[in-house]
Design an enzyme around this catalytic site. Structure first.
Site, PDB file in Angstrom:
ATOM      1  N   GLY A   7      -4.906 -12.380 -10.613  1.00 21.73           N
ATOM      2  CA  GLY A   7      -5.254 -12.236  -8.933  1.00 21.73           C
ATOM      3  C   GLY A   7      -4.469 -10.942  -8.755  1.00 21.73           C
TER       4      GLY A   7
ATOM      5  N   HIS B   9     -23.778  15.450   2.198  1.00 21.30           N
ATOM      6  CA  HIS B   9     -23.777  15.359   0.582  1.00 21.30           C
ATOM      7  C   HIS B   9     -22.720  17.158   0.712  1.00 21.30           C
ATOM      8  CE1 HIS B   9     -24.128  17.033  -3.412  1.00 21.30           C
ATOM      9  NE2 HIS B   9     -24.042  18.350  -3.092  1.00 21.30           N
TER      10      HIS B   9
ATOM     11  N   LYS C 164       0.490  -0.848  -0.247  1.00 24.89           N
ATOM     12  CA  LYS C 164       0.198   0.194   0.025  1.00 24.89           C
ATOM     13  C   LYS C 164       1.004   1.074   0.396  1.00 24.89           C
ATOM     14  CE  LYS C 164      -2.533  -2.395  -0.332  1.00 24.89           C
ATOM     15  NZ  LYS C 164      -2.457  -4.063  -0.737  1.00 24.89           N
TER      16      LYS C 164
ATOM     17  N   GLY D 234      -0.543 -14.363 -13.223  1.00 26.64           N
ATOM     18  CA  GLY D 234      -1.547 -14.951 -12.161  1.00 26.64           C
ATOM     19  C   GLY D 234      -1.618 -13.316 -11.960  1.00 26.64           C
TER      20      GLY D 234
ATOM     21  N   SER E 117       3.105 -14.389  -9.055  1.00 33.49           N
ATOM     22  CA  SER E 117       2.039 -13.784  -8.274  1.00 33.49           C
ATOM     23  C   SER E 117       0.685 -14.933  -8.343  1.00 33.49           C
ATOM     24  CB  SER E 117       1.432 -12.941  -8.298  1.00 33.49           C
ATOM     25  OG  SER E 117       1.049 -12.327  -8.997  1.00 33.49           O
TER      26      SER E 117
ATOM     27  N   ALA F 157      -5.768 -10.410   5.830  1.00 34.88           N
ATOM     28  CA  ALA F 157      -5.074  -9.822   6.939  1.00 34.88           C
ATOM     29  C   ALA F 157      -6.395  -9.995   8.313  1.00 34.88           C
ATOM     30  CB  ALA F 157      -4.378  -8.655   7.080  1.00 34.88           C
TER      31      ALA F 157
ATOM     32  N   GLU G  63      -2.706 -15.172 -17.273  1.00 33.15           N
ATOM     33  CA  GLU G  63      -3.452 -15.884 -16.367  1.00 33.15           C
ATOM     34  C   GLU G  63      -4.074 -16.831 -17.342  1.00 33.15           C
ATOM     35  OE1 GLU G  63      -4.575 -15.497 -13.655  1.00 33.15           O
ATOM     36  OE2 GLU G  63      -5.905 -17.062 -14.197  1.00 33.15           O
TER      37      GLU G  63
HETATM   38  P1  FAD Z   1       1.531 -13.857   8.032  1.00 36.61           P
HETATM   39  O1  FAD Z   1       1.743 -12.993   8.147  1.00 36.61           O
HETATM   40  O2  FAD Z   1       2.447 -14.400   7.067  1.00 36.61           O
HETATM   41  O3  FAD Z   1       2.489 -14.288   9.272  1.00 36.61           O
HETATM   42  C1  FAD Z   1       3.625 -15.457   9.844  1.00 36.61           C
HETATM   43  C2  FAD Z   1       3.899 -14.997  10.761  1.00 36.61           C
HETATM   44  O4  FAD Z   1       4.479 -16.178  11.088  1.00 36.61           O
HETATM   45  C3  FAD Z   1       5.675 -14.533   9.980  1.00 36.61           C
HETATM   46  O5  FAD Z   1       6.304 -13.999  10.926  1.00 36.61           O
HETATM   47  C4  FAD Z   1       6.554 -16.093  10.162  1.00 36.61           C
HETATM   48  O6  FAD Z   1       7.979 -16.036   9.936  1.00 36.61           O
HETATM   49  C5  FAD Z   1       6.218 -16.641  11.533  1.00 36.61           C
HETATM   50  N1  FAD Z   1       6.494 -17.674  11.555  1.00 36.61           N
HETATM   51  C6  FAD Z   1       6.080 -18.949  11.107  1.00 36.61           C
HETATM   52  N2  FAD Z   1       6.450 -20.201  11.391  1.00 36.61           N
HETATM   53  C7  FAD Z   1       7.238 -19.863  12.388  1.00 36.61           C
HETATM   54  C8  FAD Z   1       7.369 -20.662  13.318  1.00 36.61           C
HETATM   55  N3  FAD Z   1       7.629 -22.224  13.178  1.00 36.61           N
HETATM   56  N4  FAD Z   1       8.192 -20.154  14.268  1.00 36.61           N
HETATM   57  C9  FAD Z   1       8.152 -18.285  14.689  1.00 36.61           C
HETATM   58  N5  FAD Z   1       7.716 -17.585  13.193  1.00 36.61           N
HETATM   59  C10 FAD Z   1       7.237 -18.017  12.159  1.00 36.61           C
HETATM   60  N6  FAD Z   1      -4.036  -9.239   3.017  1.00 36.61           N
HETATM   61  C11 FAD Z   1      -5.392  -8.457   3.407  1.00 36.61           C
HETATM   62  O7  FAD Z   1      -6.382  -8.679   3.662  1.00 36.61           O
HETATM   63  N7  FAD Z   1      -5.272  -6.735   3.166  1.00 36.61           N
HETATM   64  C12 FAD Z   1      -4.206  -6.557   2.003  1.00 36.61           C
HETATM   65  O8  FAD Z   1      -3.494  -5.116   1.593  1.00 36.61           O
HETATM   66  C13 FAD Z   1      -2.995  -7.394   1.341  1.00 36.61           C
HETATM   67  N8  FAD Z   1      -2.107  -6.941   0.411  1.00 36.61           N
HETATM   68  C14 FAD Z   1      -1.375  -8.275   0.905  1.00 36.61           C
HETATM   69  C15 FAD Z   1      -0.241  -8.093   0.285  1.00 36.61           C
HETATM   70  C16 FAD Z   1       0.821  -8.696  -0.888  1.00 36.61           C
HETATM   71  C17 FAD Z   1       1.905  -8.651  -1.307  1.00 36.61           C
HETATM   72  C18 FAD Z   1       0.580 -10.292   0.122  1.00 36.61           C
HETATM   73  C19 FAD Z   1       1.632 -11.108   0.048  1.00 36.61           C
HETATM   74  C20 FAD Z   1      -0.509 -10.924   1.115  1.00 36.61           C
HETATM   75  C21 FAD Z   1      -1.622  -9.314   1.327  1.00 36.61           C
HETATM   76  N9  FAD Z   1      -2.274  -9.895   2.053  1.00 36.61           N
HETATM   77  C22 FAD Z   1      -3.403  -8.445   2.186  1.00 36.61           C
HETATM   78  C23 FAD Z   1      -2.539 -10.972   3.120  1.00 36.61           C
HETATM   79  C24 FAD Z   1      -2.551 -10.894   4.392  1.00 36.61           C
HETATM   80  O9  FAD Z   1      -0.445 -10.515   4.176  1.00 36.61           O
HETATM   81  C25 FAD Z   1      -2.085 -12.470   5.038  1.00 36.61           C
HETATM   82  O10 FAD Z   1      -3.833 -12.889   4.504  1.00 36.61           O
HETATM   83  C26 FAD Z   1      -1.985 -11.534   6.391  1.00 36.61           C
HETATM   84  O11 FAD Z   1      -0.717 -11.657   6.103  1.00 36.61           O
HETATM   85  C27 FAD Z   1      -2.126 -13.067   6.782  1.00 36.61           C
HETATM   86  O12 FAD Z   1      -2.207 -13.562   8.381  1.00 36.61           O
HETATM   87  P2  FAD Z   1      -1.078 -14.195   9.610  1.00 36.61           P
HETATM   88  O13 FAD Z   1      -0.577 -13.857  10.893  1.00 36.61           O
HETATM   89  O14 FAD Z   1      -1.888 -15.600   8.946  1.00 36.61           O
HETATM   90  O15 FAD Z   1      -0.183 -14.414   8.837  1.00 36.61           O
HETATM   91  P1  NAI Z   2      -4.831 -15.201  -6.716  1.00 30.78           P
HETATM   92  O1  NAI Z   2      -5.316 -16.266  -5.917  1.00 30.78           O
HETATM   93  O2  NAI Z   2      -4.764 -13.578  -5.975  1.00 30.78           O
HETATM   94  O3  NAI Z   2      -4.604 -14.795  -7.744  1.00 30.78           O
HETATM   95  C1  NAI Z   2      -4.315 -15.820  -8.512  1.00 30.78           C
HETATM   96  C2  NAI Z   2      -4.100 -16.377  -9.746  1.00 30.78           C
HETATM   97  O4  NAI Z   2      -3.092 -17.041 -10.344  1.00 30.78           O
HETATM   98  C3  NAI Z   2      -5.297 -16.490 -10.207  1.00 30.78           C
HETATM   99  O5  NAI Z   2      -6.266 -15.836 -11.549  1.00 30.78           O
HETATM  100  C4  NAI Z   2      -4.784 -18.010 -10.711  1.00 30.78           C
HETATM  101  O6  NAI Z   2      -5.978 -18.463 -12.013  1.00 30.78           O
HETATM  102  C5  NAI Z   2      -3.903 -17.467 -11.485  1.00 30.78           C
HETATM  103  N1  NAI Z   2      -2.630 -18.956 -11.514  1.00 30.78           N
HETATM  104  C6  NAI Z   2      -2.587 -19.692 -10.756  1.00 30.78           C
HETATM  105  N2  NAI Z   2      -1.915 -20.510 -11.541  1.00 30.78           N
HETATM  106  C7  NAI Z   2      -1.443 -20.395 -12.638  1.00 30.78           C
HETATM  107  C8  NAI Z   2      -0.476 -20.588 -13.738  1.00 30.78           C
HETATM  108  N3  NAI Z   2       0.538 -21.434 -14.020  1.00 30.78           N
HETATM  109  N4  NAI Z   2      -0.374 -19.410 -14.805  1.00 30.78           N
HETATM  110  C9  NAI Z   2      -1.182 -18.622 -14.558  1.00 30.78           C
HETATM  111  N5  NAI Z   2      -1.903 -17.955 -14.129  1.00 30.78           N
HETATM  112  C10 NAI Z   2      -1.553 -19.055 -12.974  1.00 30.78           C
HETATM  113  O7  NAI Z   2      -2.975 -14.900  -5.692  1.00 30.78           O
HETATM  114  P2  NAI Z   2      -2.042 -13.553  -4.923  1.00 30.78           P
HETATM  115  O8  NAI Z   2      -2.042 -12.429  -6.522  1.00 30.78           O
HETATM  116  O9  NAI Z   2      -0.597 -14.953  -5.829  1.00 30.78           O
HETATM  117  O10 NAI Z   2      -2.328 -13.785  -3.643  1.00 30.78           O
HETATM  118  C11 NAI Z   2      -1.622 -14.597  -3.048  1.00 30.78           C
HETATM  119  C12 NAI Z   2      -3.261 -14.067  -1.543  1.00 30.78           C
HETATM  120  O11 NAI Z   2      -2.569 -12.969  -0.912  1.00 30.78           O
HETATM  121  C13 NAI Z   2      -4.790 -13.545  -2.386  1.00 30.78           C
HETATM  122  O12 NAI Z   2      -5.438 -14.384  -3.026  1.00 30.78           O
HETATM  123  C14 NAI Z   2      -5.011 -12.969  -1.817  1.00 30.78           C
HETATM  124  O13 NAI Z   2      -5.778 -13.739  -0.072  1.00 30.78           O
HETATM  125  C15 NAI Z   2      -3.783 -11.942  -0.782  1.00 30.78           C
HETATM  126  N6  NAI Z   2      -3.798 -10.612  -0.936  1.00 30.78           N
HETATM  127  C16 NAI Z   2      -4.720  -9.821  -0.171  1.00 30.78           C
HETATM  128  C17 NAI Z   2      -4.553  -8.409  -1.107  1.00 30.78           C
HETATM  129  C18 NAI Z   2      -5.685  -8.093  -1.239  1.00 30.78           C
HETATM  130  O14 NAI Z   2      -6.487  -8.316  -0.237  1.00 30.78           O
HETATM  131  N7  NAI Z   2      -5.747  -6.587  -0.993  1.00 30.78           N
HETATM  132  C19 NAI Z   2      -3.319  -8.138  -1.709  1.00 30.78           C
HETATM  133  C20 NAI Z   2      -2.367  -9.267  -1.714  1.00 30.78           C
HETATM  134  C21 NAI Z   2      -2.466 -10.417  -1.526  1.00 30.78           C
END
Ligand code: FAD
Ligand code: NAI
Length: 475
Positions: A192, A454, A58, A190, A279, A330, A213
């Site tokens: 997504g 408004h 973000k 991807g 992704s 999250a 995709e």
């Molecule tokens: P995580 O956030 O993955 O945290 C797990 C933690 O556990 C990590 O710090 C890891 O190091 C630790 N850990 C793992 N195994 C061990 C172990 N054995 N011992 C000690 N520590 C350990 N979600 C949204 O809702 N809004 C968004 O805008 C959004 N944007 C995203 C953008 C990207 C690029 C990505 C990749 C994800 C995004 N997500 C978003 C998804 C969101 O990040 C995850 O759904 C969320 O972080 C999951 O939370 P969690 O607590 O389950 O795990």
């Molecule tokens: P995603 O599940 O959103 O999208 C993956 C995409 O890749 C899908 O459209 C799928 O059909 C495609 N795909 C899968 N295998 C493929 C292949 N072999 N070749 C081409 N396309 C393929 O997963 P993404 O974008 O990796 O994000 C992971 C997760 O992280 C999301 O599902 C979401 O839960 C979380 N996230 C949330 C955000 C938010 O809330 N704003 C921002 C970023 C991530």
């Protein structure tokens, strides 16, 4: 003698750290163990979300949005900018600073709530009469004993078969957020959530972005009308999105990355890019957790098996967030963390999976809650739909951003709101009202009768509700 806690939380992402705080608020002695290291090797609680997910993405979306505004839209307001330039290193440093503020904020919250934080990797050792022994491997190895264990170990990026992440050419979300320069040509596998958000960042900064995709439909989980609008807008912005492809071999060289693929017509194609972001979804993470030591059950995807209340197959072992079923979000992880802490304390918390909002932070943003029109059809529900375009909203005109619409779906008989789907400015904020409405089982008429300020974008939600009854006032 092991240190003993009522609750040991493994992982300090949104699921873990929020669960730890709630358990401490409820009077439990709590330890939280997290392995994430910052660039200096120190602790960096917050998990994927804070370090390589929600927060840094973000931050980059905001920086690139400013650049895009200055490049293309300031002139509409009579503002001339000379010598506009993008300092990618500075943008990255700001993003790192935002991440650090969040890491420090969580460490402060641990202290405030008297949570013992351990920096290291946790693994199950054994079950005993007092609960479970957990080994922390870090600077100092030690074993802790917890009456209850909450596993919140998150997820990792899924790699393409035969193309492991090197974070130089083939990037996961981690490398995608650490690019030091704008690639001339950027490929994404991807389309997504990550594909669209990261594609948007680097497209705005000047990269030529191509997304490959696998599925034949764009954003198939999104309401079909909203997805169609999104595809039209993103394509116009310059994102090249190819659907229905089959990705083959990926090769890297000093020049960049070459992706062999078959397009939707079955023709062999090749995409050459400087960087490739993969992704294609994420996989639950139990690396190093040693679940077999205590017989913790995983499913075929590697996710920890839980019931509706996040109970695993083991007494007093719970799991939340990305490492279990359900959307990888999250706020879903946080809600589960809170619910588990409350259940440990004998309360009755629950997560309503029907009202978890989704947001994609592209421009325009997309946000939705509840069921899509295609889901309602598949479920055989009779419904009424109302849409209102931002083009007819005074605040959107003043903002200079009239793309998109609010779409409301309500039960044909009871008028209860079944879903709201938004594409347009500040959709991420507008969706909150709709979540509240659905939590309270509001009807579209309820929203239509509420006075909205408004001029505000939220008037579009009211107008969509009026449109359900075919009595929109401004369109
Ligand atoms: P995580 O956030 O993955 O945290 C797990 C933690 O556990 C990590 O710090 C890891 O190091 C630790 N850990 C793992 N195994 C061990 C172990 N054995 N011992 C000690 N520590 C350990 N979600 C949204 O809702 N809004 C968004 O805008 C959004 N944007 C995203 C953008 C990207 C690029 C990505 C990749 C994800 C995004 N997500 C978003 C998804 C969101 O990040 C995850 O759904 C969320 O972080 C999951 O939370 P969690 O607590 O389950 O795990
Ligand atoms: P995603 O599940 O959103 O999208 C993956 C995409 O890749 C899908 O459209 C799928 O059909 C495609 N795909 C899968 N295998 C493929 C292949 N072999 N070749 C081409 N396309 C393929 O997963 P993404 O974008 O990796 O994000 C992971 C997760 O992280 C999301 O599902 C979401 O839960 C979380 N996230 C949330 C955000 C938010 O809330 N704003 C921002 C970023 C991530």
């Amino acid at each position: 003698m092991n240190k003993k806690f009522d609750v040991i939380v493994i992982g300090a992402g949104p699921g873990g750290y929020v669960g730890a705080i709630r358990a401490a608020q409820l009077g439990k002695t709590v330890a939280c163990i997290d392995a994430w290291k910052n660039s200096k090797g120190g602790p960096a609680p917050g998990g994927t979300c804070t370090n390589v997910g929600c927060i840094p993405s973000k931050a980059l979306l905001q920086s690139s949005e400013h650049f895009d505004q200055a490049s293309h839209h300031f002139a509409d307001h009579g503002i001339t900018v000379n010598g506009l330039a993008m300092d990618v290193a500075k943008m990255g440093a700001r993003k790192d600073d935002v991440v650090k503020q969040n890491n420090n904020g969580i460490l402060y919250l641990f202290k405030k709530n008297k949570i013992s934080f351990f920096h290291g990797r946790a693994s199950f050792v054994r079950a005993n009469d007092d609960g479970y022994d957990i080994l922390v491997t870090g600077e100092n190895n030690e074993t802790l004993t917890g009456r209850h264990i909450i596993v919140a170990t998150g997820s990792n990026a899924r790699a393409l078969p035969g193309a492991p992440f090197d974070e130089q050419h083939i990037l996961s979300n981690d490398g995608a957020l650490r690019l030091q320069a704008v690639p001339k040509k950027l490929g994404l596998i991807g389309s997504g959530v990550i594909g669209l958000e990261m594609g948007t960042v680097w497209r705005r900064l000047g990269a030529k972005v191509t997304i490959l995709e696998a599925l034949p439909t764009f954003l198939s989980a999104v309401d079909v009308q909203i997805a169609a609008e999104a595809q039209k807008v993103f394509t116009k912005q310059g994102l090249a999105i190819e659907l229905g492809v089959k990705v083959g071999q990926v090769t890297t060289s000093t020049e960049g990355v070459q992706v062999a693929y078959t397009n939707s017509e079955g023709h062999a194609q090749s995409l050459e890019v400087d960087k490739l972001i993969v992704s294609i979804g994420r996989v639950p993470n139990t690396d190093g957790l040693n679940p077999q030591a205590v017989g913790l059950a995983l499913d075929e995807r590697g996710a920890i098996v839980v019931d509706n209340e996040c109970r695993t197959n083991l007494a007093n072992v719970w799991a939340v967030g990305d490492v279990v079923r359900g959307p990888m979000l999250a706020h879903k992880a946080e809600e589960e963390g809170v619910v588990v802490a409350e259940r440990i304390a004998g309360q009755q918390g629950h997560v309503n999976f029907n009202t978890i909002p989704w947001v994609i932070y592209t421009s325009p943003e997309m946000a939705w809650v509840g069921r899509t029109e295609q889901q309602l059809k598949a479920d055989g529900v009779t419904y009424k739909a109302g849409t209102f375009p931002f083009l007819a909203n005074g605040r959107a005109r003043a903002l200079g951003d009239t793309t998109g619409m609010v779409k409301m779906l309500a039960d044909a008989t009871s008028d209860e709101i079944l879903g709201v789907h938004i594409i347009g400015p500040m959709a991420s904020e507008l969706i909150a009202e709709c979540v509240v409405a659905m939590e309270f089982h509001a009807s579209s008429e309820d929203i239509a009768r509420i006075c909205h300020a408004h001029p505000s974008l939220s008037e579009s939600t009211k107008e969509a509700a009026l449109a359900v009854d075919k009595r929109s006032l401004n369109s």
